[in-house]
Write a protein that holds these residues in place. Structure first.
Motif, PDB file in Angstrom:
ATOM      1  N   ASP A  37       0.974  -1.275  -0.012  1.00  0.00           N
ATOM      2  CA  ASP A  37      -0.338   0.014   0.050  1.00  0.00           C
ATOM      3  C   ASP A  37       0.774   1.181   0.116  1.00  0.00           C
ATOM      4  OD1 ASP A  37      -2.380  -1.607   0.007  1.00  0.00           O
ATOM      5  OD2 ASP A  37      -2.375  -1.504   2.317  1.00  0.00           O
ATOM      6  N   LEU A  38       0.492   2.408  -0.457  1.00  0.00           N
ATOM      7  CA  LEU A  38       0.841   3.697  -0.355  1.00  0.00           C
ATOM      8  C   LEU A  38       0.960   4.182   1.093  1.00  0.00           C
ATOM      9  CD1 LEU A  38      -0.440   5.620  -3.368  1.00  0.00           C
ATOM     10  CD2 LEU A  38       1.772   4.596  -3.373  1.00  0.00           C
ATOM     11  N   PRO A  39       2.033   4.841   1.426  1.00  0.00           N
ATOM     12  CA  PRO A  39       2.237   5.223   2.790  1.00  0.00           C
ATOM     13  C   PRO A  39       1.468   6.605   2.989  1.00  0.00           C
ATOM     14  CG  PRO A  39       4.140   5.654   1.876  1.00  0.00           C
ATOM     15  CD  PRO A  39       3.355   5.119   0.530  1.00  0.00           C
ATOM     16  N   PRO A  59      -2.285   8.857   1.269  1.00  0.00           N
ATOM     17  CA  PRO A  59      -3.553   8.912   0.253  1.00  0.00           C
ATOM     18  C   PRO A  59      -2.846   9.338  -1.073  1.00  0.00           C
ATOM     19  CG  PRO A  59      -4.123  10.199   2.223  1.00  0.00           C
ATOM     20  CD  PRO A  59      -2.655   9.958   2.443  1.00  0.00           C
ATOM     21  N   TYR A  60      -3.785   8.836  -2.143  1.00  0.00           N
ATOM     22  CA  TYR A  60      -3.322   9.100  -3.560  1.00  0.00           C
ATOM     23  C   TYR A  60      -3.096  10.701  -3.614  1.00  0.00           C
ATOM     24  CZ  TYR A  60      -4.723   4.416  -4.617  1.00  0.00           C
ATOM     25  OH  TYR A  60      -4.780   3.028  -5.019  1.00  0.00           O
ATOM     26  N   GLU A  61      -3.770  11.350  -3.121  1.00  0.00           N
ATOM     27  CA  GLU A  61      -3.876  12.885  -3.503  1.00  0.00           C
ATOM     28  C   GLU A  61      -2.796  13.527  -2.406  1.00  0.00           C
ATOM     29  OE1 GLU A  61      -6.941  12.323  -0.247  1.00  0.00           O
ATOM     30  OE2 GLU A  61      -6.201  11.312  -2.249  1.00  0.00           O
ATOM     31  N   ALA A  62      -2.065  13.032  -1.791  1.00  0.00           N
ATOM     32  CA  ALA A  62      -1.220  13.555  -0.918  1.00  0.00           C
ATOM     33  C   ALA A  62      -0.051  14.253  -1.417  1.00  0.00           C
ATOM     34  CB  ALA A  62      -0.653  12.587   0.382  1.00  0.00           C
ATOM     35  N   LEU A  63       0.327  14.095  -2.674  1.00  0.00           N
ATOM     36  CA  LEU A  63       1.553  14.670  -3.380  1.00  0.00           C
ATOM     37  C   LEU A  63       1.071  15.756  -4.071  1.00  0.00           C
ATOM     38  CD1 LEU A  63       3.409  11.222  -3.827  1.00  0.00           C
ATOM     39  CD2 LEU A  63       3.413  12.835  -1.834  1.00  0.00           C
ATOM     40  N   GLU A  64      -0.145  16.050  -4.298  1.00  0.00           N
ATOM     41  CA  GLU A  64      -0.663  17.034  -5.154  1.00  0.00           C
ATOM     42  C   GLU A  64      -0.011  18.481  -4.623  1.00  0.00           C
ATOM     43  OE1 GLU A  64      -4.879  16.646  -5.239  1.00  0.00           O
ATOM     44  OE2 GLU A  64      -4.695  15.151  -7.018  1.00  0.00           O
ATOM     45  N   PRO A  65       0.203  19.511  -5.612  1.00  0.00           N
ATOM     46  CA  PRO A  65       0.183  19.340  -7.018  1.00  0.00           C
ATOM     47  C   PRO A  65       1.088  18.886  -7.823  1.00  0.00           C
ATOM     48  CG  PRO A  65       0.717  21.538  -6.447  1.00  0.00           C
ATOM     49  CD  PRO A  65       0.775  20.835  -5.122  1.00  0.00           C
ATOM     50  N   THR A  66       2.239  18.639  -7.449  1.00  0.00           N
ATOM     51  CA  THR A  66       3.649  17.993  -7.910  1.00  0.00           C
ATOM     52  C   THR A  66       3.109  16.784  -8.856  1.00  0.00           C
ATOM     53  OG1 THR A  66       4.996  19.062  -6.503  1.00  0.00           O
ATOM     54  CG2 THR A  66       5.906  17.401  -7.945  1.00  0.00           C
ATOM     55  N   SER A  94      -0.275  14.171  -9.236  1.00  0.00           N
ATOM     56  CA  SER A  94      -1.749  14.211  -8.910  1.00  0.00           C
ATOM     57  C   SER A  94      -2.202  12.688  -8.480  1.00  0.00           C
ATOM     58  CB  SER A  94      -2.416  14.493 -10.319  1.00  0.00           C
ATOM     59  OG  SER A  94      -2.225  13.443 -11.232  1.00  0.00           O
ATOM     60  N   ALA A  95      -3.258  12.927  -7.936  1.00  0.00           N
ATOM     61  CA  ALA A  95      -3.787  11.452  -7.460  1.00  0.00           C
ATOM     62  C   ALA A  95      -4.161  10.616  -8.749  1.00  0.00           C
ATOM     63  CB  ALA A  95      -5.340  11.563  -6.966  1.00  0.00           C
ATOM     64  N   ALA A  96      -4.532  11.054  -9.833  1.00  0.00           N
ATOM     65  CA  ALA A  96      -4.537  10.240 -11.289  1.00  0.00           C
ATOM     66  C   ALA A  96      -3.225   9.647 -11.581  1.00  0.00           C
ATOM     67  CB  ALA A  96      -4.936  11.346 -12.452  1.00  0.00           C
ATOM     68  N   THR A  97      -2.200  10.341 -11.756  1.00  0.00           N
ATOM     69  CA  THR A  97      -0.774   9.902 -11.683  1.00  0.00           C
ATOM     70  C   THR A  97      -0.257   8.577 -10.613  1.00  0.00           C
ATOM     71  OG1 THR A  97       0.085  11.635 -12.876  1.00  0.00           O
ATOM     72  CG2 THR A  97       1.739  10.081 -11.819  1.00  0.00           C
ATOM     73  N   MET A  98      -0.763   8.801  -9.448  1.00  0.00           N
ATOM     74  CA  MET A  98      -0.513   7.918  -8.431  1.00  0.00           C
ATOM     75  C   MET A  98      -1.283   6.665  -8.614  1.00  0.00           C
ATOM     76  SD  MET A  98       1.909   9.173  -6.579  1.00  0.00           S
ATOM     77  CE  MET A  98       2.043   7.673  -5.407  1.00  0.00           C
ATOM     78  N   ARG A  99      -2.637   6.709  -9.003  1.00  0.00           N
ATOM     79  CA  ARG A  99      -3.348   5.629  -9.296  1.00  0.00           C
ATOM     80  C   ARG A  99      -2.869   4.740 -10.341  1.00  0.00           C
ATOM     81  NH1 ARG A  99      -8.043   5.541  -6.175  1.00  0.00           N
ATOM     82  NH2 ARG A  99      -8.542   7.439  -5.463  1.00  0.00           N
ATOM     83  N   PHE A 145      10.586   4.085  -4.082  1.00  0.00           N
ATOM     84  CA  PHE A 145      10.278   5.427  -4.505  1.00  0.00           C
ATOM     85  C   PHE A 145       9.072   5.925  -3.597  1.00  0.00           C
ATOM     86  CE2 PHE A 145       7.552   7.571  -8.099  1.00  0.00           C
ATOM     87  CZ  PHE A 145       8.219   8.833  -7.784  1.00  0.00           C
ATOM     88  N   TRP A 146       7.967   5.103  -3.352  1.00  0.00           N
ATOM     89  CA  TRP A 146       6.953   5.358  -2.506  1.00  0.00           C
ATOM     90  C   TRP A 146       7.357   6.030  -1.245  1.00  0.00           C
ATOM     91  CZ3 TRP A 146       4.502   5.635  -6.631  1.00  0.00           C
ATOM     92  CH2 TRP A 146       4.431   4.554  -7.369  1.00  0.00           C
ATOM     93  N   GLN A 147       8.215   5.410  -0.547  1.00  0.00           N
ATOM     94  CA  GLN A 147       8.685   5.791   0.746  1.00  0.00           C
ATOM     95  C   GLN A 147       9.640   6.934   0.629  1.00  0.00           C
ATOM     96  OE1 GLN A 147       8.085   4.272   3.655  1.00  0.00           O
ATOM     97  NE2 GLN A 147       6.709   2.647   2.386  1.00  0.00           N
ATOM     98  N   SER A 148      10.193   7.409  -0.552  1.00  0.00           N
ATOM     99  CA  SER A 148      10.983   8.554  -0.540  1.00  0.00           C
ATOM    100  C   SER A 148      10.327   9.837  -0.914  1.00  0.00           C
ATOM    101  CB  SER A 148      12.023   8.360  -1.981  1.00  0.00           C
ATOM    102  OG  SER A 148      13.009   7.098  -1.945  1.00  0.00           O
ATOM    103  N   MET A 149       9.010   9.848  -0.836  1.00  0.00           N
ATOM    104  CA  MET A 149       8.165  10.826  -0.885  1.00  0.00           C
ATOM    105  C   MET A 149       7.084  11.193   0.373  1.00  0.00           C
ATOM    106  SD  MET A 149       7.254  10.908  -4.851  1.00  0.00           S
ATOM    107  CE  MET A 149       6.186   9.218  -5.181  1.00  0.00           C
TER     108      MET A 149
END
Length: 211
Positions: free
Chosen positions: A6-8, A10-17, A19-24, A80-84
């Motif tokens: 699982d991502l650590p 939510p999908y939208e947590a890294l917006e705007p850099t 997007s949730a669409a990109t993460m999904r 990579f997920w952990q790096s953000m």
């Protein structure tokens, strides 16, 4: 079987850099496909058991390129997920001291990281790594990573494949890297990795496979 972690956040947590669409798309499709292919390749191979790190290293030794590429990509994405993080804070303590010693300042490291990532030809990854207590920036191609290199501990990584940023930044990799470095780099995680490189605690590992 190996699992898609699982991502650590939510999908939208890294917006705007990012997007949730990109993460999904990136997590649920790209990363999931690498994991699925690894499981297909090892399903009938009793020797291919144990942690993903060991599988990547053995595939490299044996020259099993398809397994190496997919296992490497599965591991790289997990890291990579952990790096953000969506809750950015600057590095401090021993890691900041090492950054200043190696690069002169955090800003200079940022310039180096973005230069290396922006200048990398084709798909791959840009890494901040520790070699003992010393730091370095390096890039790898395609599914290659740094865990096959003795004595190297990854601290952070940014994905340079177009699927990581094209929906949000088109072909502006430099803009993506700037936003990533300035707002998303997870220095808390990097500090933990740097401590592990010095022998204090354990470095991050990919979730263990199910029996």
């Amino acid at each position: 079987m190996f699992q898609l972690p699982d991502l650590p956040y939510p999908y939208e947590a890294l917006e705007p850099t990012i997007s949730a669409a990109t993460m999904r798309l990136h997590h649920d499709k790209h990363h999931a496909r690498y994991v699925a292919v690894v499981n297909e390749l090892v399903a009938n191979n009793p020797a291919a058991r144990g942690p993903l790190e060991a599988l990547v290293k053995q595939a490299a030794i044996d020259g099993q390129r398809k397994l190496f590429n997919n296992a490497g990509q599965a591991w790289n994405h997990g890291f990579f997920w952990q790096s953000m993080t969506g809750e950015y804070r600057a590095p401090s303590g021993a890691l900041l001291d090492a950054i200043v010693a190696a690069f002169g300042s955090l800003a200079a490291l940022g310039s180096k990281f973005k230069e290396e990532g922006g200048g990398h030809f084709g798909s791959g990854w840009v890494w901040l790594v520790a070699k003992g207590s010393a730091l370095a920036v390096t890039t790898t191609h395609d599914g290659e990573g740094v865990i096959t290199e003795p004595g190297v501990t990854p601290l952070l990584v940014c994905d340079l494949w177009e699927h990581a940023y094209y929906l949000d930044h088109q072909n502006d990799r430099a803009g993506f890297l700037t936003g990533w470095w300035d707002r998303l780099a997870n220095w808390s995680f990097a500090e933990q990795q740097y401590a592990a490189a010095a022998g204090a605690g354990s470095a991050w590992t990919y979730p263990a496979p199910n029996a």
